[in-house]
Design a protein around this motif. Sequence first.
Motif, PDB file in Angstrom:
ATOM      1  N   GLU A  94       0.890  -1.271   0.045  1.00 21.88           N
ATOM      2  CA  GLU A  94      -0.058   0.078  -0.036  1.00 21.88           C
ATOM      3  C   GLU A  94       0.763   1.376   0.019  1.00 21.88           C
ATOM      4  O   GLU A  94       0.705   2.397  -0.781  1.00 21.88           O
ATOM      5  N   LEU A  95       2.136   1.042   0.529  1.00 16.84           N
ATOM      6  CA  LEU A  95       2.972   2.401   0.861  1.00 16.84           C
ATOM      7  C   LEU A  95       3.533   2.577  -0.562  1.00 16.84           C
ATOM      8  O   LEU A  95       3.715   3.832  -0.805  1.00 16.84           O
ATOM      9  N   HIS A  96       3.772   1.473  -1.243  1.00 14.79           N
ATOM     10  CA  HIS A  96       4.571   1.527  -2.412  1.00 14.79           C
ATOM     11  C   HIS A  96       3.680   2.055  -3.581  1.00 14.79           C
ATOM     12  O   HIS A  96       4.109   2.716  -4.535  1.00 14.79           O
ATOM     13  N   GLN A  97       2.285   1.941  -3.486  1.00 14.48           N
ATOM     14  CA  GLN A  97       1.394   2.324  -4.403  1.00 14.48           C
ATOM     15  C   GLN A  97       1.355   3.771  -4.663  1.00 14.48           C
ATOM     16  O   GLN A  97       1.355   4.417  -3.318  1.00 14.48           O
ATOM     17  N   ARG A  98       1.021   4.287  -5.585  1.00 11.84           N
ATOM     18  CA  ARG A  98       0.844   5.832  -5.785  1.00 11.84           C
ATOM     19  C   ARG A  98      -0.601   5.895  -6.011  1.00 11.84           C
ATOM     20  O   ARG A  98      -1.426   5.140  -6.496  1.00 11.84           O
ATOM     21  N   ASP A  99      -0.854   7.407  -5.446  1.00  8.76           N
ATOM     22  CA  ASP A  99      -2.203   7.652  -5.670  1.00  8.76           C
ATOM     23  C   ASP A  99      -2.661   7.636  -7.320  1.00  8.76           C
ATOM     24  O   ASP A  99      -3.497   7.390  -7.617  1.00  8.76           O
ATOM     25  N   GLU A 100      -1.685   8.212  -8.020  1.00  8.25           N
ATOM     26  CA  GLU A 100      -1.634   8.328  -9.555  1.00  8.25           C
ATOM     27  C   GLU A 100      -0.729   7.244 -10.090  1.00  8.25           C
ATOM     28  O   GLU A 100       0.416   7.102  -9.878  1.00  8.25           O
ATOM     29  N   GLU A 101      -1.425   6.463 -11.294  1.00 10.00           N
ATOM     30  CA  GLU A 101      -0.642   5.543 -11.826  1.00 10.00           C
ATOM     31  C   GLU A 101       0.632   6.142 -12.614  1.00 10.00           C
ATOM     32  O   GLU A 101       0.288   7.059 -13.537  1.00 10.00           O
ATOM     33  N   GLU A 102       1.895   5.426 -12.442  1.00  5.65           N
ATOM     34  CA  GLU A 102       2.704   6.091 -13.480  1.00  5.65           C
ATOM     35  C   GLU A 102       3.595   5.144 -14.038  1.00  5.65           C
ATOM     36  O   GLU A 102       3.650   3.793 -13.225  1.00  5.65           O
TER      37      GLU A 102
ATOM     38  N   PRO B 116      16.520   7.741 -27.963  1.00  4.38           N
ATOM     39  CA  PRO B 116      16.849   9.147 -27.167  1.00  4.38           C
ATOM     40  C   PRO B 116      15.724   9.459 -26.501  1.00  4.38           C
ATOM     41  O   PRO B 116      14.558   9.151 -26.850  1.00  4.38           O
ATOM     42  N   ALA B 117      16.017  10.006 -25.353  1.00  5.68           N
ATOM     43  CA  ALA B 117      15.060  10.624 -24.572  1.00  5.68           C
ATOM     44  C   ALA B 117      14.105  11.447 -25.394  1.00  5.68           C
ATOM     45  O   ALA B 117      12.684  11.689 -25.149  1.00  5.68           O
ATOM     46  N   GLU B 118      14.731  12.522 -25.926  1.00  9.80           N
ATOM     47  CA  GLU B 118      13.923  13.605 -26.475  1.00  9.80           C
ATOM     48  C   GLU B 118      12.921  13.006 -27.425  1.00  9.80           C
ATOM     49  O   GLU B 118      11.660  13.311 -27.387  1.00  9.80           O
ATOM     50  N   THR B 119      13.416  12.071 -28.304  1.00 10.27           N
ATOM     51  CA  THR B 119      12.447  11.581 -29.294  1.00 10.27           C
ATOM     52  C   THR B 119      11.080  11.000 -28.352  1.00 10.27           C
ATOM     53  O   THR B 119      10.025  10.910 -29.065  1.00 10.27           O
ATOM     54  N   ALA B 120      11.574  10.061 -27.715  1.00 13.02           N
ATOM     55  CA  ALA B 120      10.337   9.230 -26.744  1.00 13.02           C
ATOM     56  C   ALA B 120       9.360  10.348 -26.195  1.00 13.02           C
ATOM     57  O   ALA B 120       8.207  10.011 -26.231  1.00 13.02           O
TER      58      ALA B 120
ATOM     59  N   ASP C  16       8.566  13.304 -27.256  1.00 10.74           N
ATOM     60  CA  ASP C  16       7.735  13.743 -28.299  1.00 10.74           C
ATOM     61  C   ASP C  16       6.768  12.676 -28.615  1.00 10.74           C
ATOM     62  O   ASP C  16       5.649  13.028 -28.937  1.00 10.74           O
ATOM     63  N   VAL C  17       7.141  11.512 -28.922  1.00  6.50           N
ATOM     64  CA  VAL C  17       6.208  10.451 -29.280  1.00  6.50           C
ATOM     65  C   VAL C  17       5.063  10.398 -28.232  1.00  6.50           C
ATOM     66  O   VAL C  17       3.891  10.118 -28.434  1.00  6.50           O
ATOM     67  N   LEU C  18       5.603  10.229 -26.808  1.00  4.62           N
ATOM     68  CA  LEU C  18       4.637  10.193 -25.604  1.00  4.62           C
ATOM     69  C   LEU C  18       3.661  11.256 -25.762  1.00  4.62           C
ATOM     70  O   LEU C  18       2.298  11.360 -25.441  1.00  4.62           O
ATOM     71  N   ASP C  19       4.074  12.475 -25.987  1.00  8.03           N
ATOM     72  CA  ASP C  19       3.381  13.710 -26.119  1.00  8.03           C
ATOM     73  C   ASP C  19       2.208  13.611 -26.842  1.00  8.03           C
ATOM     74  O   ASP C  19       1.026  13.974 -26.881  1.00  8.03           O
TER      75      ASP C  19
ATOM     76  N   ASP D 118       1.162  12.709 -20.111  1.00  9.46           N
ATOM     77  CA  ASP D 118       2.152  13.421 -19.455  1.00  9.46           C
ATOM     78  C   ASP D 118       3.534  12.819 -19.293  1.00  9.46           C
ATOM     79  O   ASP D 118       3.486  11.595 -18.932  1.00  9.46           O
ATOM     80  N   VAL D 119       4.586  13.483 -19.445  1.00  7.38           N
ATOM     81  CA  VAL D 119       5.878  12.738 -19.387  1.00  7.38           C
ATOM     82  C   VAL D 119       6.966  13.904 -18.927  1.00  7.38           C
ATOM     83  O   VAL D 119       6.828  14.972 -19.195  1.00  7.38           O
ATOM     84  N   HIS D 120       7.734  13.313 -18.001  1.00 12.13           N
ATOM     85  CA  HIS D 120       9.067  14.257 -17.636  1.00 12.13           C
ATOM     86  C   HIS D 120      10.030  13.247 -17.268  1.00 12.13           C
ATOM     87  O   HIS D 120      10.013  12.202 -17.072  1.00 12.13           O
ATOM     88  N   ALA D 121      11.318  13.969 -17.367  1.00 11.92           N
ATOM     89  CA  ALA D 121      12.537  13.314 -17.086  1.00 11.92           C
ATOM     90  C   ALA D 121      12.727  13.031 -15.566  1.00 11.92           C
ATOM     91  O   ALA D 121      12.509  14.067 -14.865  1.00 11.92           O
ATOM     92  N   ALA D 122      12.940  11.802 -15.397  1.00 15.55           N
ATOM     93  CA  ALA D 122      13.692  11.704 -14.004  1.00 15.55           C
ATOM     94  C   ALA D 122      14.759  11.649 -13.636  1.00 15.55           C
ATOM     95  O   ALA D 122      15.339  11.275 -12.562  1.00 15.55           O
ATOM     96  N   GLY D 123      15.783  11.747 -14.605  1.00 20.56           N
ATOM     97  CA  GLY D 123      17.082  11.862 -14.491  1.00 20.56           C
ATOM     98  C   GLY D 123      17.745  10.526 -14.655  1.00 20.56           C
ATOM     99  O   GLY D 123      17.053   9.516 -14.964  1.00 20.56           O
ATOM    100  N   ASP D 124      19.040  10.461 -14.987  1.00 23.85           N
ATOM    101  CA  ASP D 124      19.656   8.906 -15.368  1.00 23.85           C
ATOM    102  C   ASP D 124      18.884   8.196 -16.569  1.00 23.85           C
ATOM    103  O   ASP D 124      18.816   7.066 -16.860  1.00 23.85           O
ATOM    104  N   GLY D 125      18.651   9.137 -17.730  1.00 25.12           N
ATOM    105  CA  GLY D 125      17.912   8.863 -18.918  1.00 25.12           C
ATOM    106  C   GLY D 125      16.439   8.228 -18.688  1.00 25.12           C
ATOM    107  O   GLY D 125      16.079   7.334 -19.475  1.00 25.12           O
ATOM    108  N   GLU D 126      15.770   8.219 -17.348  1.00 22.82           N
ATOM    109  CA  GLU D 126      14.889   7.729 -16.986  1.00 22.82           C
ATOM    110  C   GLU D 126      13.622   8.823 -17.600  1.00 22.82           C
ATOM    111  O   GLU D 126      13.702   9.952 -17.090  1.00 22.82           O
TER     112      GLU D 126
END
Lengths: 286, 336
Positions: B255-263, B270-274, B276-279, B284-292
């Motif tokens: 329960e603790l590990h689960q988020r209120d919103e699914e992600e 490359p992250a930039e192309t990805a 654009d595709v997801l947009d 919604d998409v945002h960079a989490a660092g380390d290429g994630e």
Amino acid sequence: MIAALQVEFDKLVRRPALWWSAAAAAAMAIVFGYVIPYLVGPAEVGTGSRAGRPGADGEAGYSVPLEMLLPGQLVENAISGFPLFYLALALVLGALTSGSEYTWRTVRNLALWGPGRVTMLAAKAVVLIASVVVVAVTAFVAGAASSLVIALIEGESVSPPPAGEVLRGLAAAWLILAVGAALGLAGGVLARSSGAVIGAGLVYLFVVELLLRTFVSSSSVIEATAKTLPGTNAGSLAGSFTETAQGAPGVNDLVGTWQAVAALVAWTAAAVVIATAVFDRRDIHA
Amino acid sequence: MVGSTRSAYPSRPSGKRPLTPACMTAARAGYDRRMTNEAAATDGAAIRTSELTRRFGDQTVVDSIDLEVPAGGIFGLLGPNGSGKSTTLRMLTGLIEPTSGDVEVLGSRPGTMPQRVGAVIEEPAVYPYLSGRRNLELLAKLVGAPSEAVDEHLETIGLASAADRPAGSYSTGMRQRLGIAAALVHDPELLLLDEPSAGLDPSGMVEIRELLERLADGTRTIVVSSHLLTEIDQICDRVAIIHRGQLVFQGELDELHQRDEEELRARVHPAETATDVLDDLGVDVHAAGDGELVVGAAVDRTPEIVRALVAADVDVFEIGERRRTLEEAYMEVTTS
């Protein structure tokens, strides 16, 4: 209860403090009971090697007649050290026995694993009070050995005192130690440590009670108070065995023998009951 | 935020490594006793508290805690230093009395069943002048445990070679192990451990963790209090979080590990192309660092997303549900 007694016995006999107490009792019995009095005391009895030493003609000195240092006066000599020095020794042992359970936090183990707090503390008290007989016997044995050596050096009688007198002396010595051990035990539980109790206990025995007894003759209230105190009653019990040693520290004749016995038993019981009740009801934060 | 409580809890899954044969032999008597006494536990709960409160003077250290620890498995009690965990454990063991509230441990008053409960509260307490073996033998005698259990538990916790040394010469880690062995010597059905990894080096921590997992054999309940989130995360089924004396969460670790919103979490190049595709897919998409990338979509959209990324010549190394770390969950729960 049997398991608790076995565990407490096992802990105490393996604890160096008990054997250090016995060794200290033996050393005090030999040094203060025989060696020093023999070396500095006047030769009032006998014609041996001490004749003509300093103090023989009533000079100031530690005045103990030679007969007090012979085997026949073993009980009289040995018991005179109990009301103050050995009582203090027992108090220290009692305080260490209960106080260090808090210092080491093992008091938790007694509460968590034991058959009940009352049982655990009662077992500790029984074992402690029983075990101080070792200290009493050691002091008597050391005294007997010392007196034998002196008798042989002086060419005096090596006849021991009657067995009944020795047993009564040992019983009295044990009772004096029991009250000291019980008071130390209770102090350790109340203070949840041993250091403070040892300090306070020694000040009480060596300063407060002794000072109070010096004012006994000047106030009936002080006299009545002094007659209820453990040190006074221990001194009176020891004093019932001797007239010669009445000047020894702590020895007195303020209270009758049986009253002293009753008071010492009451002090011992009260200390154990209070310690047990407090241990049973109080939170354990150690 | 307090997690829902249920009247029946799943036991820890079977398949854990069994106790060593030697330990099993020693444990047999206690195991039989556990099975006999299991019915005494109330409603499948090993521990239940109701409005448990403890004050020291004006300070409320434990404040109206309603805790329910299910029988079986490893239960984590999380909280920063000074949050009230140890005070709670002390009340559960009967070392201190609550100011108010009720406590039931295995269906009885705390401190009344030494044969069924084992505990290490804060640092282990040992007689320094006695050997490790003698320390355990004394405790075994007190609770009526078989003396053979002592050597077997010393072996289990890796202290056999130092068993005859005075416990006063033990290192902190060795004392910790001895404390755990002491708590286990009578094979209790409930084990309460306060910071069991305190003072242990990393390998010691792993050993203790493995030991606890072995000990949680389905019938035994283990409560581990710790401020080490990774420790709790690795060994516990359920947790309670205590913060400033209050219970701010209790429930399944999941329960603790689960988020209120699914992600979703995606490692792509490359992250930039990805992005654009997801947009273009309307998520919604945002960079989490380390290429994630963190993708605001439910798990069931994963195939669709992967197809779109591959079609756009994006390398997909990894994609999956993004769960909160325990640290994130803990911070969220304790600051809300």
